[in-house]
Design a protein around this motif. Structure first.
Motif: not given
Length: 157
Positions: A47-49, A55-60
């Motif tokens: 969905l290209n989010l 989307i944050d690939f660095h959060k918990g």
């Protein structure tokens, strides 16, 4: 409820819009909505989010993190969401099949009628099928043309 002074200050800068008009603008902008008919059908990157900064690939931790992270770090996205111009005034419902050459190559995410005729839709398609002649609903259905959303689908090299 905003104060009357704030409302007056904003009055010259805002325009009211019907919900259908707002939805059409979101589709043009490549912003998806997920409906019951398509819930669980797509991972966030389809969905290209990831391209929208959702989307944050660095959060918990978060629900679905393992699949989303695995796709991000190990795989190439084989399906992405595109904007479709459909030659039919009736918007296809979410989940409608998208075909190319008789093969199902994607699924409709959302659609809205366009004031200039036809409709605009968001559809998740196989990346290699995005430039093909497409039809919506059935292999002989309304013709459609895909174009990328107004943001980059891939990371800059």
């Amino acid at each position: 409820m905003p104060c009357s002074r704030c409302a007056d200050a904003l009055a010259d800068h805002v325009h009211t819009a019907a919900a259908a008009d707002w939805r059409l603008l979101e589709i043009e902008a490549g912003i998806p909505r997920v409906y019951d008919a398509t819930a669980g059908q797509f991972v966030a990157q389809m969905l290209n989010l990831d391209r929208l900064g959702a989307i944050d690939f660095h959060k918990g931790c978060y629900p679905g993190q393992e699949v989303i992270a695995r796709t991000h770090y190990l795989g190439r996205i084989k399906r992405r969401m595109y904007v479709l111009r459909v030659d039919d005034a009736t918007p296809p419902p979410p989940g409608s099949a998208i075909h190319a050459g008789g093969d199902t190559v994607g699924s409709c995410v959302d659609a809205a009628a366009h004031p200039e005729g036809g409709c605009l839709a968001l559809a998740v398609l196989r990346v290699e099928s995005a430039e093909a002649a497409l039809t919506v609903g059935t292999p002989g259905g309304a013709s459609a043309r895909a174009s990328p959303p107004p943001y980059a689908l891939e990371e800059a090299a």
